[in-house]
Design an enzyme around this catalytic site. Structure first.
Site, PDB file in Angstrom:
ATOM      1  N   ASP A  13       0.817  -1.223   0.000  1.00 10.07           N
ATOM      2  CA  ASP A  13       0.000   0.000   0.000  1.00 10.07           C
ATOM      3  C   ASP A  13       0.847   1.269   0.000  1.00 10.07           C
ATOM      4  OD1 ASP A  13      -2.258  -1.642   0.130  1.00 10.07           O
ATOM      5  OD2 ASP A  13      -2.181  -1.694   2.311  1.00 10.07           O
ATOM      6  N   LYS A  16       1.849   1.965  -5.150  1.00 15.09           N
ATOM      7  CA  LYS A  16       2.380   1.355  -6.383  1.00 15.09           C
ATOM      8  C   LYS A  16       1.469   1.612  -7.576  1.00 15.09           C
ATOM      9  CE  LYS A  16       2.395  -2.594  -4.259  1.00 15.09           C
ATOM     10  NZ  LYS A  16       2.136  -2.185  -2.864  1.00 15.09           N
ATOM     11  N   GLY A  17       0.137   1.457  -7.338  1.00 18.40           N
ATOM     12  CA  GLY A  17      -0.814   1.628  -8.434  1.00 18.40           C
ATOM     13  C   GLY A  17      -0.713   3.013  -9.046  1.00 18.40           C
ATOM     14  N   LYS A  18      -0.678   4.035  -8.194  1.00 12.06           N
ATOM     15  CA  LYS A  18      -0.598   5.405  -8.704  1.00 12.06           C
ATOM     16  C   LYS A  18       0.663   5.584  -9.546  1.00 12.06           C
ATOM     17  CE  LYS A  18       0.582  10.050  -7.946  1.00 12.06           C
ATOM     18  NZ  LYS A  18       0.422  11.374  -7.393  1.00 12.06           N
ATOM     19  N   ALA A  39      -3.909  -8.001  -3.732  1.00 14.14           N
ATOM     20  CA  ALA A  39      -3.435  -6.637  -3.983  1.00 14.14           C
ATOM     21  C   ALA A  39      -4.627  -5.704  -4.181  1.00 14.14           C
ATOM     22  CB  ALA A  39      -2.558  -6.613  -5.234  1.00 14.14           C
ATOM     23  N   GLY A  40      -4.421  -4.450  -3.792  1.00  9.28           N
ATOM     24  CA  GLY A  40      -5.434  -3.427  -4.056  1.00  9.28           C
ATOM     25  C   GLY A  40      -4.696  -2.175  -4.464  1.00  9.28           C
ATOM     26  N   HIS A  41      -4.742  -1.839  -5.725  1.00  8.46           N
ATOM     27  CA  HIS A  41      -3.983  -0.707  -6.248  1.00  8.46           C
ATOM     28  C   HIS A  41      -4.961   0.362  -6.714  1.00  8.46           C
ATOM     29  CE1 HIS A  41      -0.310  -3.519  -7.126  1.00  8.46           C
ATOM     30  NE2 HIS A  41      -0.696  -3.537  -5.870  1.00  8.46           N
ATOM     31  N   THR A  42      -4.798   1.562  -6.157  1.00  6.24           N
ATOM     32  CA  THR A  42      -5.755   2.630  -6.413  1.00  6.24           C
ATOM     33  C   THR A  42      -5.166   3.675  -7.353  1.00  6.24           C
ATOM     34  OG1 THR A  42      -6.241   2.361  -4.070  1.00  6.24           O
ATOM     35  CG2 THR A  42      -7.373   4.159  -5.205  1.00  6.24           C
ATOM     36  N   GLN A 225       2.047  -6.154  -3.083  1.00  4.59           N
ATOM     37  CA  GLN A 225       2.517  -6.226  -1.693  1.00  4.59           C
ATOM     38  C   GLN A 225       3.808  -5.403  -1.530  1.00  4.59           C
ATOM     39  OE1 GLN A 225       1.542  -9.676  -3.139  1.00  4.59           O
ATOM     40  NE2 GLN A 225      -0.403  -8.743  -2.650  1.00  4.59           N
ATOM     41  N   THR A 240       3.099 -12.615   3.012  1.00  6.44           N
ATOM     42  CA  THR A 240       2.258 -13.255   2.014  1.00  6.44           C
ATOM     43  C   THR A 240       3.008 -14.494   1.514  1.00  6.44           C
ATOM     44  OG1 THR A 240       0.855 -12.865   0.084  1.00  6.44           O
ATOM     45  CG2 THR A 240       3.076 -11.890   0.006  1.00  6.44           C
ATOM     46  N   THR A 302      -9.829  -5.095   1.688  1.00  2.00           N
ATOM     47  CA  THR A 302     -10.646  -5.604   2.786  1.00  2.00           C
ATOM     48  C   THR A 302     -11.288  -4.489   3.613  1.00  2.00           C
ATOM     49  OG1 THR A 302      -8.664  -5.653   4.161  1.00  2.00           O
ATOM     50  CG2 THR A 302      -9.254  -7.700   3.041  1.00  2.00           C
ATOM     51  N   LEU A 333       3.933  12.286   0.889  1.00  2.00           N
ATOM     52  CA  LEU A 333       4.651  13.310   1.652  1.00  2.00           C
ATOM     53  C   LEU A 333       3.656  14.315   2.228  1.00  2.00           C
ATOM     54  CD1 LEU A 333       7.538  14.315   2.342  1.00  2.00           C
ATOM     55  CD2 LEU A 333       7.427  15.750   0.294  1.00  2.00           C
ATOM     56  N   ASP A 334       2.593  14.582   1.464  1.00  2.00           N
ATOM     57  CA  ASP A 334       1.578  15.567   1.871  1.00  2.00           C
ATOM     58  C   ASP A 334       0.901  15.202   3.184  1.00  2.00           C
ATOM     59  OD1 ASP A 334       0.668  13.532  -0.192  1.00  2.00           O
ATOM     60  OD2 ASP A 334      -1.271  14.116   0.650  1.00  2.00           O
TER      61      ASP A 334
HETATM   62  P1  GDP Z   1      -0.689   0.208  -3.547  1.00  2.00           P
HETATM   63  O1  GDP Z   1      -1.286  -1.044  -3.014  1.00  2.00           O
HETATM   64  O2  GDP Z   1       0.766   0.302  -3.293  1.00  2.00           O
HETATM   65  O3  GDP Z   1      -1.030   0.456  -4.990  1.00  2.00           O
HETATM   66  O4  GDP Z   1      -1.345   1.397  -2.711  1.00  2.00           O
HETATM   67  P2  GDP Z   1      -2.926   1.569  -2.363  1.00  2.00           P
HETATM   68  O5  GDP Z   1      -3.612   2.055  -3.570  1.00  2.00           O
HETATM   69  O6  GDP Z   1      -3.444   0.351  -1.686  1.00  2.00           O
HETATM   70  O7  GDP Z   1      -2.842   2.663  -1.226  1.00  2.00           O
HETATM   71  C1  GDP Z   1      -2.285   3.916  -1.458  1.00  2.00           C
HETATM   72  C2  GDP Z   1      -3.360   4.974  -1.194  1.00  2.00           C
HETATM   73  O8  GDP Z   1      -2.748   6.238  -1.139  1.00  2.00           O
HETATM   74  C3  GDP Z   1      -4.376   5.068  -2.320  1.00  2.00           C
HETATM   75  O9  GDP Z   1      -5.601   5.447  -1.758  1.00  2.00           O
HETATM   76  C4  GDP Z   1      -3.825   6.177  -3.209  1.00  2.00           C
HETATM   77  O10 GDP Z   1      -4.841   6.844  -3.935  1.00  2.00           O
HETATM   78  C5  GDP Z   1      -3.220   7.081  -2.189  1.00  2.00           C
HETATM   79  N1  GDP Z   1      -2.031   7.833  -2.624  1.00  2.00           N
HETATM   80  C6  GDP Z   1      -1.062   7.470  -3.486  1.00  2.00           C
HETATM   81  N2  GDP Z   1      -0.096   8.413  -3.551  1.00  2.00           N
HETATM   82  C7  GDP Z   1      -0.477   9.396  -2.704  1.00  2.00           C
HETATM   83  C8  GDP Z   1       0.112  10.634  -2.294  1.00  2.00           C
HETATM   84  O11 GDP Z   1       1.199  11.018  -2.722  1.00  2.00           O
HETATM   85  N3  GDP Z   1      -0.587  11.374  -1.378  1.00  2.00           N
HETATM   86  C9  GDP Z   1      -1.781  10.965  -0.858  1.00  2.00           C
HETATM   87  N4  GDP Z   1      -2.374  11.738   0.028  1.00  2.00           N
HETATM   88  N5  GDP Z   1      -2.353   9.810  -1.227  1.00  2.00           N
HETATM   89  C10 GDP Z   1      -1.706   9.028  -2.115  1.00  2.00           C
HETATM   90  P1  IMO Z   2      -0.862  -4.249  -2.195  1.00  4.81           P
HETATM   91  O1  IMO Z   2      -0.404  -4.815  -3.505  1.00  4.81           O
HETATM   92  C1  IMO Z   2      -0.862  -4.640   2.150  1.00  4.81           C
HETATM   93  C2  IMO Z   2      -0.961  -8.714   3.763  1.00  4.81           C
HETATM   94  C3  IMO Z   2      -2.209  -9.162   4.484  1.00  4.81           C
HETATM   95  C4  IMO Z   2      -1.598 -10.114   5.502  1.00  4.81           C
HETATM   96  C5  IMO Z   2      -0.495 -10.788   4.709  1.00  4.81           C
HETATM   97  C6  IMO Z   2      -0.865 -12.130   4.097  1.00  4.81           C
HETATM   98  O2  IMO Z   2      -2.153  -3.539  -2.244  1.00  4.81           O
HETATM   99  O3  IMO Z   2       0.238  -3.476  -1.546  1.00  4.81           O
HETATM  100  P2  IMO Z   2      -2.385 -12.851   2.037  1.00  4.81           P
HETATM  101  O4  IMO Z   2      -3.827 -12.629   1.760  1.00  4.81           O
HETATM  102  O5  IMO Z   2      -1.480 -12.284   0.989  1.00  4.81           O
HETATM  103  O6  IMO Z   2      -2.047 -14.272   2.358  1.00  4.81           O
HETATM  104  O7  IMO Z   2      -2.095 -12.016   3.389  1.00  4.81           O
HETATM  105  O8  IMO Z   2      -0.162  -9.889   3.662  1.00  4.81           O
HETATM  106  N1  IMO Z   2      -1.188  -8.202   2.389  1.00  4.81           N
HETATM  107  C7  IMO Z   2      -1.103  -6.918   2.053  1.00  4.81           C
HETATM  108  N2  IMO Z   2      -0.904  -5.817   2.805  1.00  4.81           N
HETATM  109  N3  IMO Z   2      -0.979  -4.526   0.813  1.00  4.81           N
HETATM  110  C8  IMO Z   2      -1.151  -5.623   0.039  1.00  4.81           C
HETATM  111  O9  IMO Z   2      -1.142  -5.570  -1.312  1.00  4.81           O
HETATM  112  C9  IMO Z   2      -1.265  -6.884   0.656  1.00  4.81           C
HETATM  113  N4  IMO Z   2      -1.467  -8.140   0.202  1.00  4.81           N
HETATM  114  C10 IMO Z   2      -1.394  -8.937   1.278  1.00  4.81           C
HETATM  115  O10 IMO Z   2      -2.861  -8.078   5.104  1.00  4.81           O
HETATM  116  O11 IMO Z   2      -0.988  -9.381   6.532  1.00  4.81           O
HETATM  117 MG    MG Z   3      -2.856  -1.681  -1.819  1.00  4.64          MG
END
Ligand code: GDP
Ligand code: IMO
Ligand code: MG
Length: 431
Positions: A13, A16-18, A39-42, A225, A240, A302, A333-334
């Site tokens: 989190d 990465k998605g951004k 994974a959950g990439h926003t 991850q 994971t 989740t 950073l914000d």
């Molecule tokens: P990922 O799993 O690595 O792709 O990250 P996620 O999408 O799960 O979580 C990152 C969250 O931070 C998302 O809601 C993004 O929209 C948000 N995000 C990404 N870059 C920035 C940033 O520079 N500033 C802020 N405030 N939010 C960000």
């Molecule tokens: P992204 O790609 C954050 C964590 C779970 C748990 C552990 C094992 O969005 O960064 P699993 O379901 O993979 O067997 O769970 O790994 N986990 C993550 N935490 N970001 C993720 O993906 C994750 N994918 C799995 O919360 O602690």
């Molecule tokens: Mg994520």
């Protein structure tokens, strides 16, 4: 030749998605190489939010090829759902822009069920806090040489034998757990029900990537991850079930490691973790709460609240070594805007001694205490900044200090969820 691997450098989190979405403008092919729909990439593009779990973030740009490599574990129903959700948002995914490796192991409903049963049966100190998507059980079957892989759906005559093999193992476990056994027909029906939808995407991914590489196309790898969730190098057993570090981009896609030119580590300006496990800089106070609220730290997959803490330079420095990180993208950073002071963990104390690494032992990981440096915060805002000159001087100092501590340069800086609120310092594709 310029191929780039993006990996998370903390516990996931990191944004990465951004960053992959932003970088994919410069790429031709975007490849997922491990993990699955845990994974959950926003992405946020002109105020519209897209949530991706299985599909590479490049898929929202119609002229890019999206690829799912053999290192992923693929739930066909989750894939169909995600394609459907994207279609509702006007993003078309078809055989023309999505290819999936023929040797990708499948996640079946029995994997998801087993993941949930194990989590429910665990005690508070042994529970992993998985996403309950069946990721662990599916990887176990892959390594146990009994997985059903995408290509197995082609020949319906040989499929029943493979299902029998799988069920010998699973029904033994289910009997032990006191759960009803599953019939071969149930699994067969589940697989035949999805075969027509997924087989059109099947391809020889290693071959396709080699062709694209030879044609001079740019390949961008999207990790899921983060390094500390890596099955080997993470905070085991609270990890994971896949390798999440950059080396996996090669094995999880079939493109040899000599084709990788740059590793970009995505790094949050503080630290978060979702699920159980050690977290030396965790803040169970109002600052932790502030970071969670300001950073909207709730899981994409989740909805769980993420644990928050100060930036841990020990961890990220270690990650820079294990993933061979060439440069980082510093995100969020914000979220630190307006804090009077900001702490950064520079070393640990373990049983009275100062150490500069995360030990591998579970017991020691639980005992390390962070040693902090305190930096002045900044009163101006970094939110939405699009050039380096827009940053308050003290924020620049923070970034420079992080570079020094982790021994890697900042290549990109992200200042909001929006795609274009991104500052380019050094282009990974041009390095
Ligand atoms: P990922 O799993 O690595 O792709 O990250 P996620 O999408 O799960 O979580 C990152 C969250 O931070 C998302 O809601 C993004 O929209 C948000 N995000 C990404 N870059 C920035 C940033 O520079 N500033 C802020 N405030 N939010 C960000
Ligand atoms: P992204 O790609 C954050 C964590 C779970 C748990 C552990 C094992 O969005 O960064 P699993 O379901 O993979 O067997 O769970 O790994 N986990 C993550 N935490 N970001 C993720 O993906 C994750 N994918 C799995 O919360 O602690
Ligand atoms: Mg994520």
């Amino acid at each position: 030749m310029a191929n780039v691997v993006v990996v998370g450098s903390q516990w996931g989190d990191e944004g990465k998605g951004k960053i992959v979405d932003w970088l994919s403008e410069r790429a031709d092919v975007v490849v997922r190489f491990q993990g699955g729909h845990n994974a959950g990439h926003t992405l946020v593009i002109d105020g519209v939010k897209y949530k991706l779990s299985l599909l590479p973030s490049g898929v929202v740009r119609q002229d890019k090829m999206a690829v799912i490599g053999n290192g992923v574990v693929l739930d066909p129903r989750a894939l169909a759902d995600e394609i459907g959700r994207l279609a509702e948002q006007g993003v078309a995914v078809s055989e023309a822009n999505l290819r999936i490796a023929e040797n990708t192991p499948l996640i079946l409903s029995l994997h998801q069920e087993l993941d949930a049963i194990r989590e429910n049966n665990s005690s508070a100190d042994t529970r992993i806090g998985t996403t309950r998507r069946g990721i662990g059980p599916a990887y176990e079957d892959k390594v146990g040489r009994r997985a059903i892989r995408l290509m197995d759906l082609v020949n319906l005559n040989t499929l029943p034998g493979k299902i029998e093999r799988l069920l010998v193992h699973h029904n033994a476990i289910r009997r032990g757990l006191g759960v009803e056994e599953i019939s071969a027909q149930t699994i067969y029906d589940e697989l035949v029900g999805v075969a027509d939808k997924i087989l059109p995407f099947m391809d020889k991914v290693w071959y396709l990537l080699d062709e694209r590489r030879k044609a001079g196309d740019r390949i961008l790898f999207e990790g899921a991850q983060g390094a500390l969730l890596d099955i080997d190098h993470g905070t085991y057993p609270f990890v994971t079930s896949s390798n999440t570090i950059a080396g996996q981009a090669a094995t999880g896609s079939g493109l040899g490691p000599n084709a990788i030119n740059y590793v970009l580590g995505i790094t949050k300006a503080y630290t978060t973790r979702v699920g159980e496990g050690p977290f030396p800089t965790e803040l169970n106070d109002e600052i932790g709460q502030f970071l969670g609220e300001r950073g909207h730290e709730f899981g994409t997959v989740t909805g769980r609240q993420r644990r928050c803490g100060w930036f841990d330079a020990v961890l990220v420095r270690q990650t820079c070594k294990t993933s061979g990180i060439s440069g980082i993208a510093l995100t969020k950073l914000d979220v630190l805007d307006g804090l009077d002071e900001i702490k950064v963990c520079v070393a640990y104390e373990l049983d009275g001694k100062r150490i500069d690494y995360l030990p591998a032992s579970q017991g020691q990981q639980a005992r390390v205490k962070p040693i902090y440096e305190t930096l002045e915060g900044w009163s101006g805002t970094t939110a939405g900044a699009r050039t380096w000159n827009d940053l308050p001087a003290q924020a620049v100092k923070y970034v420079r200090h992080i570079e020094e501590l982790i021994e890697a340069p900042v290549a990109l800086l992200s200042t909001s969820p929006e795609r274009d609120d991104t500052i380019l310092v050094q282009d990974p594709f041009e390095d």
